[in-house]
Design a protein around this motif. Structure first.
Motif, short mmCIF file in Angstrom:
data_model
loop_
_atom_site.label_atom_id
_atom_site.label_comp_id
_atom_site.label_asym_id
_atom_site.label_seq_id
_atom_site.Cartn_x
_atom_site.Cartn_y
_atom_site.Cartn_z
N VAL A 113 -10.21 -0.57 8.61
CA VAL A 113 -11.40 -0.76 9.45
C VAL A 113 -12.21 0.53 9.34
CG1 VAL A 113 -12.30 -1.26 11.74
CG2 VAL A 113 -10.11 -2.23 11.02
N PRO A 114 -13.31 0.53 8.59
CA PRO A 114 -14.09 1.76 8.36
C PRO A 114 -14.42 2.49 9.66
CG PRO A 114 -14.92 -0.01 6.99
CD PRO A 114 -13.92 -0.64 7.92
N ASN A 115 -14.22 3.79 9.65
CA ASN A 115 -14.54 4.69 10.77
C ASN A 115 -13.72 4.43 12.03
OD1 ASN A 115 -16.65 5.92 9.23
ND2 ASN A 115 -17.99 4.19 9.78
N ARG A 116 -12.69 3.62 11.93
CA ARG A 116 -11.86 3.35 13.10
C ARG A 116 -10.38 3.53 12.81
NH1 ARG A 116 -12.80 -2.12 15.94
NH2 ARG A 116 -11.49 -1.05 17.48
N GLY A 117 -9.90 3.01 11.70
CA GLY A 117 -8.48 3.11 11.40
C GLY A 117 -7.97 1.92 10.63
N PHE A 118 -6.87 1.34 11.11
CA PHE A 118 -6.22 0.24 10.40
C PHE A 118 -5.85 -0.84 11.40
CE2 PHE A 118 -5.52 4.21 8.24
CZ PHE A 118 -5.73 3.92 6.90
N ARG A 119 -6.22 -2.08 11.06
CA ARG A 119 -5.89 -3.21 11.92
C ARG A 119 -4.64 -3.92 11.37
NH1 ARG A 119 -10.35 -5.72 11.80
NH2 ARG A 119 -11.13 -5.22 13.90
N VAL A 120 -3.68 -4.16 12.24
CA VAL A 120 -2.46 -4.87 11.85
C VAL A 120 -2.80 -6.33 11.56
CG1 VAL A 120 -0.14 -5.56 12.56
CG2 VAL A 120 -1.04 -3.32 13.24
N ALA A 121 -2.35 -6.82 10.42
CA ALA A 121 -2.66 -8.18 10.00
C ALA A 121 -2.12 -9.20 10.99
CB ALA A 121 -2.09 -8.44 8.61
N GLU A 122 -2.86 -10.28 11.19
CA GLU A 122 -2.45 -11.37 12.06
C GLU A 122 -1.96 -12.52 11.19
OE1 GLU A 122 -4.97 -11.69 15.88
OE2 GLU A 122 -6.41 -11.04 14.36
N ARG A 123 -0.66 -12.62 11.05
CA ARG A 123 -0.07 -13.61 10.17
C ARG A 123 0.26 -14.87 10.97
NH1 ARG A 123 5.91 -12.81 8.25
NH2 ARG A 123 6.05 -13.38 10.43
N SER A 124 -0.05 -16.03 10.40
CA SER A 124 0.19 -17.29 11.07
C SER A 124 1.57 -17.85 10.71
CB SER A 124 -0.88 -18.31 10.69
OG SER A 124 -0.74 -18.68 9.32
N ALA A 125 2.02 -18.82 11.49
CA ALA A 125 3.28 -19.49 11.19
C ALA A 125 3.21 -20.21 9.84
CB ALA A 125 3.62 -20.48 12.31
N GLY A 126 2.02 -20.70 9.50
CA GLY A 126 1.84 -21.36 8.20
C GLY A 126 2.05 -20.40 7.05
N GLU A 127 1.56 -19.17 7.20
CA GLU A 127 1.75 -18.17 6.14
C GLU A 127 3.22 -17.82 6.00
OE1 GLU A 127 -2.41 -15.65 6.27
OE2 GLU A 127 -0.96 -15.35 7.86
N GLN A 196 11.81 -7.34 -12.52
CA GLN A 196 10.57 -7.87 -11.98
C GLN A 196 10.85 -8.88 -10.86
OE1 GLN A 196 7.57 -6.62 -12.86
NE2 GLN A 196 8.76 -5.23 -14.16
N LEU A 197 11.86 -9.69 -11.08
CA LEU A 197 12.26 -10.65 -10.05
C LEU A 197 12.67 -9.92 -8.77
CD1 LEU A 197 13.20 -13.47 -9.00
CD2 LEU A 197 15.40 -12.98 -10.06
N VAL A 198 13.45 -8.87 -8.91
CA VAL A 198 13.92 -8.11 -7.75
C VAL A 198 12.74 -7.54 -6.97
CG1 VAL A 198 15.23 -6.10 -6.99
CG2 VAL A 198 16.15 -7.58 -8.80
N MET A 199 11.76 -6.99 -7.69
CA MET A 199 10.60 -6.40 -7.01
C MET A 199 9.76 -7.44 -6.31
SD MET A 199 9.28 -3.27 -9.48
CE MET A 199 9.03 -4.30 -10.92
N VAL A 200 9.53 -8.57 -6.97
CA VAL A 200 8.72 -9.63 -6.36
C VAL A 200 9.43 -10.19 -5.14
CG1 VAL A 200 7.84 -11.97 -6.69
CG2 VAL A 200 7.51 -10.25 -8.49
N ALA A 201 10.73 -10.45 -5.28
CA ALA A 201 11.49 -11.01 -4.16
C ALA A 201 11.54 -10.04 -2.99
CB ALA A 201 12.91 -11.36 -4.62
N ARG A 206 10.02 -8.52 2.49
CA ARG A 206 9.43 -7.57 3.44
C ARG A 206 8.29 -8.22 4.21
NH1 ARG A 206 9.85 -2.21 3.23
NH2 ARG A 206 10.30 -2.15 0.99
N ARG A 207 7.44 -8.95 3.49
CA ARG A 207 6.30 -9.59 4.15
C ARG A 207 6.73 -10.66 5.13
NH1 ARG A 207 2.82 -11.41 -0.81
NH2 ARG A 207 1.56 -12.42 0.81
#
Length: 259
Positions: A113-127, A196-201, A206-207
Motif C-alpha cells: 500500500v504506497p505510503n502506508r505499508g503492507f495490507r494482509v491479503a484477504e483469502r476466501s474459503a474458495g481460494e 521443482q515439485l518440492v518447491m511448488v508443493a 505455505r499459502r
C-alpha cells in the motif's frame, strides 16, 4: 498433516509464540513510524524471550516471525501494517522488516500500500479450496508412486519428522506444528528427486496456512493431535505399500483442511 483446521471453538492452551529480535543486532532506520503511515502495532506477548541472532540472519528471522504471525492470526487479513511499526514490535530497524514484507508480497501473503505499508491479503474459503485441490492433484499421485518404489527401510528416516508434529500438537504449539507439517510433507516429496515439485508443493502448502478473511484460525488441541496422528498412519501405509490407504489418508486430510 496440515495446518490446524478452522474450528468454531478455540482452546486457550494453544500457543502461538512471537519471535522477537533484539535491536542491537540491526541498526539503521529504526524509530517511530514515518509521518503519514498507518501504524498497527500491539505490544509483544508478555514473557517472550528475545532470540539472539547474527546480523546477516535478521531478515530471515523476521521473515519467519512474520510468517508465524500470519499463521497465528496476529497479522489480521485486510489490516495495513507499516514497516516502522513492525520494526518497533520486533526491536529491529525497519530495513529487514521491509525486505521481509516484500518477500511476503512476492508470495502473495500481503500487498503493498504506497505510503502506508503492507495490507494482509484477504483469502476466501474458495481460494483455500482451490489450493487444496491443486495440492491433491500434485501430491497424491507422487505418494502413490513412492509407495510402490521406495524401500520400506527408507521411510524410517522420516519417522522423527512425523513424531515432531505429534510433539508440537501435544503442546498445542500451532506455529511449531505447521512448520513440522511442511517439513514432513517436503521430506516425502523430496524422495521423488524432483526439486521443482518440492518447491511448488511447499509454496502451495505455505499459502494454504494463511488465515481466511473471516478471521484468525481457532483450533482445538484434540484436532491438532488427530491431524498429527495421520502422519504416522501415512508412514505405516507407505511402508506396507497399501496404496488404497495412502490415497484415502491424503485425500481425506486435504478435504478436512477446508472444514
Amino acid at each position: 498433516m496440515e495446518q490446524a483446521r478452522p474450528r468454531a471453538a478455540s482452546d486457550p492452551e494453544l500457543s502461538v509464540p512471537v519471535v522477537r529480535v533484539p535491536a542491537q543486532v540491526a541498526r539503521g532506520d529504526s524509530g517511530p513510524a514515518a509521518r503519514g503511515e498507518h501504524t498497527h502495532s500491539e505490544p509483544p506477548a508478555p514473557g517472550v524471550v528475545p532470540v539472539l541472532v547474527q546480523r546477516h540472519s535478521v531478515r530471515g528471522q523476521i521473515l519467519e516471525a512474520l510468517r508465524a504471525a500470519l499463521v497465528g492470526g496476529e497479522l489480521e487479513p485486510g489490516e495495513v501494517y507499516s514497516a516502522p511499526a513492525l520494526a518497533a514490535r520486533f526491536g529491529v530497524s525497519a530495513t529487514p522488516v521491509r525486505e521481509a514484507m516484500q518477500q511476503l508480497a512476492h508470495e502473495g501473503a500481503v500487498e503493498v500500500v504506497p505510503n502506508r505499508g503492507f495490507r494482509v491479503a484477504e483469502r476466501s474459503a474458495g481460494e483455500l479450496a482451490e489450493l487444496i485441490e491443486i495440492r491433491s492433484l500434485l501430491e497424491v499421485p507422487v505418494m502413490l508412486r513412492l509407495a510402490r518404489t521406495v524401500p520400506a527401510g527408507q521411510w524410517a528416516t522420516l519417522r522423527p519428522l512425523a513424531e515432531a508434529t505429534v510433539t508440537a500438537a501435544a503442546r498445542g504449539d500451532i506455529t511449531a506444528y505447521v512448520d513440522a507439517d511442511r517439513a514432513f510433507h517436503g521430506a516425502i516429496l523430496a524422495l521423488s528427486g524432483n526439486r521443482q515439485l518440492v518447491m511448488v508443493a511447499d509454496d502451495l502448502h505455505r499459502r494454504s496456512q494463511w488465515p481466511l478473511a473471516t478471521g484468525p484460525v481457532h483450533v482445538r488441541r484434540a484436532d491438532l493431535i488427530a491431524d498429527a496422528a495421520e502422519h504416522t498412519a501415512l508412514l505405516d501405509a507407505l511402508v506396507a505399500q497399501d496404496l488404497t490407504v495412502v490415497s484415502s489418508l491424503v485425500r481425506e486430510h486435504f478435504n478436512g483442511a477446508q472444514s
